[in-house]
Motif scaffolding. Structure first.
Motif, mmCIF file in Angstrom:
data_model
loop_
_atom_site.group_PDB
_atom_site.id
_atom_site.type_symbol
_atom_site.label_atom_id
_atom_site.label_comp_id
_atom_site.label_asym_id
_atom_site.label_seq_id
_atom_site.Cartn_x
_atom_site.Cartn_y
_atom_site.Cartn_z
ATOM 1 N N LEU A 180 11.838 26.002 7.206
ATOM 2 C CA LEU A 180 12.331 26.406 8.520
ATOM 3 C C LEU A 180 11.298 26.118 9.608
ATOM 4 N N THR A 181 10.038 26.450 9.353
ATOM 5 C CA THR A 181 9.012 26.197 10.381
ATOM 6 C C THR A 181 8.856 24.706 10.647
ATOM 7 N N ALA A 182 9.003 23.881 9.620
ATOM 8 C CA ALA A 182 8.893 22.437 9.826
ATOM 9 C C ALA A 182 10.020 21.930 10.720
ATOM 10 N N VAL A 183 11.230 22.427 10.492
ATOM 11 C CA VAL A 183 12.363 22.031 11.324
ATOM 12 C C VAL A 183 12.150 22.489 12.771
ATOM 13 N N LEU A 184 11.701 23.720 12.946
ATOM 14 C CA LEU A 184 11.490 24.257 14.292
ATOM 15 C C LEU A 184 10.396 23.486 15.037
ATOM 16 N N LEU A 185 9.350 23.092 14.333
ATOM 17 C CA LEU A 185 8.292 22.301 14.961
ATOM 18 C C LEU A 185 8.835 20.968 15.467
ATOM 19 N N THR A 186 9.669 20.332 14.671
ATOM 20 C CA THR A 186 10.246 19.048 15.066
ATOM 21 C C THR A 186 11.149 19.204 16.286
ATOM 22 N N VAL A 187 12.002 20.236 16.261
ATOM 23 C CA VAL A 187 12.911 20.496 17.392
ATOM 24 C C VAL A 187 12.113 20.806 18.656
ATOM 25 N N ALA A 188 11.098 21.634 18.538
ATOM 26 C CA ALA A 188 10.317 22.026 19.710
ATOM 27 C C ALA A 188 9.578 20.834 20.310
ATOM 28 N N GLN A 189 8.959 20.020 19.454
ATOM 29 C CA GLN A 189 8.211 18.864 19.959
ATOM 30 C C GLN A 189 9.145 17.867 20.642
ATOM 31 N N THR A 190 10.314 17.659 20.069
ATOM 32 C CA THR A 190 11.295 16.760 20.684
ATOM 33 C C THR A 190 11.750 17.295 22.039
ATOM 34 N N SER A 191 11.964 18.608 22.105
ATOM 35 C CA SER A 191 12.421 19.225 23.354
ATOM 36 C C SER A 191 11.388 19.075 24.459
ATOM 37 N N ILE A 192 10.121 19.244 24.114
ATOM 38 C CA ILE A 192 9.063 19.078 25.108
ATOM 39 C C ILE A 192 9.080 17.655 25.665
ATOM 40 N N GLY A 193 9.255 16.706 24.773
ATOM 41 C CA GLY A 193 9.239 15.307 25.195
ATOM 42 C C GLY A 193 10.421 14.906 26.049
ATOM 43 N N LEU A 194 11.543 15.619 25.945
ATOM 44 C CA LEU A 194 12.754 15.229 26.667
ATOM 45 C C LEU A 194 12.995 16.012 27.950
ATOM 46 N N THR A 195 12.434 17.215 28.065
ATOM 47 C CA THR A 195 12.789 18.073 29.190
ATOM 48 C C THR A 195 11.977 17.767 30.449
ATOM 49 N N SER A 196 12.578 18.091 31.580
ATOM 50 C CA SER A 196 11.872 18.054 32.866
ATOM 51 C C SER A 196 11.792 19.449 33.467
ATOM 52 N N SER A 197 12.237 20.446 32.718
ATOM 53 C CA SER A 197 12.230 21.830 33.171
ATOM 54 C C SER A 197 11.004 22.542 32.637
ATOM 55 N N ALA A 198 10.249 23.171 33.524
ATOM 56 C CA ALA A 198 9.068 23.917 33.094
ATOM 57 C C ALA A 198 9.468 25.118 32.241
ATOM 58 N N VAL A 199 10.602 25.739 32.558
ATOM 59 C CA VAL A 199 11.060 26.898 31.792
ATOM 60 C C VAL A 199 11.399 26.489 30.359
ATOM 61 N N LEU A 200 12.157 25.401 30.220
ATOM 62 C CA LEU A 200 12.506 24.936 28.871
ATOM 63 C C LEU A 200 11.273 24.474 28.109
ATOM 64 N N LEU A 236 7.452 12.375 21.745
ATOM 65 C CA LEU A 236 8.550 11.871 20.923
ATOM 66 C C LEU A 236 8.023 11.220 19.649
ATOM 67 N N ALA A 237 6.898 10.511 19.768
ATOM 68 C CA ALA A 237 6.280 9.941 18.561
ATOM 69 C C ALA A 237 5.774 11.050 17.645
ATOM 70 N N GLY A 238 5.201 12.095 18.251
ATOM 71 C CA GLY A 238 4.740 13.222 17.449
ATOM 72 C C GLY A 238 5.869 13.894 16.698
ATOM 73 N N ALA A 239 7.060 13.947 17.306
ATOM 74 C CA ALA A 239 8.205 14.557 16.643
ATOM 75 C C ALA A 239 8.574 13.810 15.367
ATOM 76 N N VAL A 240 8.343 12.498 15.354
ATOM 77 C CA VAL A 240 8.619 11.712 14.142
ATOM 78 C C VAL A 240 7.706 12.157 13.004
ATOM 79 N N PHE A 241 6.435 12.366 13.308
ATOM 80 C CA PHE A 241 5.496 12.817 12.276
ATOM 81 C C PHE A 241 5.821 14.234 11.816
ATOM 82 N N LEU A 242 6.279 15.081 12.737
ATOM 83 C CA LEU A 242 6.666 16.433 12.345
ATOM 84 C C LEU A 242 7.924 16.418 11.488
ATOM 85 N N ALA A 243 8.828 15.465 11.742
ATOM 86 C CA ALA A 243 10.002 15.320 10.874
ATOM 87 C C ALA A 243 9.567 14.951 9.459
#
Length: 438
Positions: free
Chosen positions: A290-310, A378-385
């Protein structure tokens, strides 16, 4: 109510010492770059000062683990912290005498890094001794220690370090020295551990290599160590350009940037506190997946968002998953690794994890240059996957439970042999008395 077993009073002292020391570390690590920048504006020299703290792990990490397995672990901890306190006090005195310089800061960071190797490795090995290698105790104990680090090192320490620096350039160093002194005095009061069997001494480098061989030869331990290696590689790729990312993509100023960083500390604390409960529900292997999946989702979200809150929410989620991984992996490692190898295996795992960080930072800088500021995340998310695949195949519930059962059998067999030896010795003593009476 919590179902966790009660922890011994001695652990509270370990926790108190670790908490105060974590606060001092947060103060020191925040003030060091400020102090360095007051002496030089050369980016290369500033990077050398930062690297000096990490270099000892790459040069002496395995050797430090071998030394910890030779020495008494409690004594290693309190003597190391006492030495670090004296070193910082000497640096403060040198600064008062007008001797503060960039070479002095480089040397200070390097020697303190050596102390960190000895203390961290010894504390990792001492905790399972104190808690009888009981997984039910190790998980909450590691969670409390990790929670203290997240809050005091990551949340309270940094702003305190900045404030103290405004009172005087060396005030943060003095505060860190006091924290080391407190830690040393508290650890000195801990119960001494039982003497360990001392096998015939071999060359230190050969003993150090045993830790690496044991880790590489155990698929579960290797999987637990590859997770932080891939994580540090992925995180460092983004961290190397995070200030620019926050400014240009999230449109944050200095205050907003500081608030964004605090999200990580809050998330890390929550993750460490909830890790044992999640493990009880999903199993340790399931929680690690579960933590591995959450790390991948979080890293991807950081790379895609333009919202400081998100981005703040994603940072908190990433930190929570990371803290949970550290707590659960540490508890498993402390339960299954033989006591005589604990220091060396812990050092080998730390070396594998830390060694990936500078490589990730270099990759992140290059990717940001050629692909933009989102590319490192986004590249980091690949390694976390990829770390998710490691959890599915190498650290599943079945693998963890089998390793814990094998470790329990080995301890039972060892205790049985020790009991047989005691009976044999008693019988021989009785025979000698009988013969003497005849």
């Amino acid at each position: 109510m919590s179902n966790d077993p009660p922890l011994p009073k001695a652990f509270r002292r370990v926790w108190a010492a670790a908490s105060v020391s974590s606060f001092g570390d947060g103060v020191y690590l925040t003030a060091l770059p400020l102090l360095a920048a007051s002496l030089t504006r050369d980016p290369l020299l500033l990077s050398v000062i930062s690297a000096a703290a990490l270099l000892p792990w790459l040069l002496f990490g395995l050797v430090g683990g071998a030394l910890v397995d030779r020495w008494d672990r409690r004594d290693t901890m309190w003597l190391t912290d006492a030495a670090r306190a004296l070193l910082l006090l000497a640096a403060v005195a040198g600064a008062a005498a007008g001797l503060l310089s960039v070479p002095l800061l480089i040397a200070l960071a390097f020697v303190l890094g050596i102390g960190q190797i000895l203390f961290d490795t010894a504390s990792t090995a001492y905790l399972p001794e104190l808690l009888d290698r009981d997984p039910a105790k190790l998980k909450p104990a590691n969670a409390r220690l990790r929670g203290s680090v997240d809050v005091l090192d990551g949340f309270v320490g940094p702003p305190s370090g900045s404030l103290l620096f405004t009172l005087g350039r060396t005030v943060p160093l003095l505060v860190d020295a006091v924290s080391f002194l407190f830690s040393s005095l508290v650890i000195r009061t801990l119960p001494a551990t039982a003497p360990r069997p001392r096998p015939a001494r071999r060359p230190l480098l050969k003993e150090a290599a045993d830790g690496g061989r044991y880790l590489l030869g155990n698929p579960l331990l290797l999987g637990l160590s590859l997770r932080p290696a891939l994580g540090n590689f992925a995180f460092s790729a983004g961290t190397s350009v995070f200030v620019l990312f926050a400014q240009e993509k999230l449109h944050l100023g200095a205050a907003g940037y500081g608030l964004l960083l605090s999200c990580e500390a809050v998330g890390g604390f929550l993750g460490s506190m909830l890790s044992a409960r999640i493990s009880d529900r999903l199993g340790t292997g399931g929680a690690l997946i579960l933590t591995a999946v959450l790390l991948t989702v979080a890293q991807t979200s950081i790379g895609l968002t333009s919202s400081a809150v998100l981005a703040g929410i994603a940072l908190a989620l990433r930190a929570a998953a990371l803290s949970g991984t550290i707590v659960l992996s540490g508890a498993v490692r402390q339960t299954i690794v033989p006591d005589e190898l604990m220091g060396r295996v812990a050092a080998a795992g730390r070396l594998l994890g830390l060694g990936a960080a500078p490589l990730g930072a270099l990759l992140g800088g290059w990717l940001a240059t050629v692909g933009g500021l989102r590319a490192p995340y986004l590249a980091g998310a690949v390694f976390l996957a990829a770390s998710t695949l490691i959890s599915l195949t190498m650290t599943s519930n079945r693998k963890v439970e089998a390793a814990l059962a094998a470790a329990e059998r080995a301890r039972a067999e060892s205790a049985g042999r020790a009991g047989d030896e005691e009976v044999t010795v008693a019988a021989e003593a009785g025979n000698r008395e009988v013969r003497g009476g005849d």
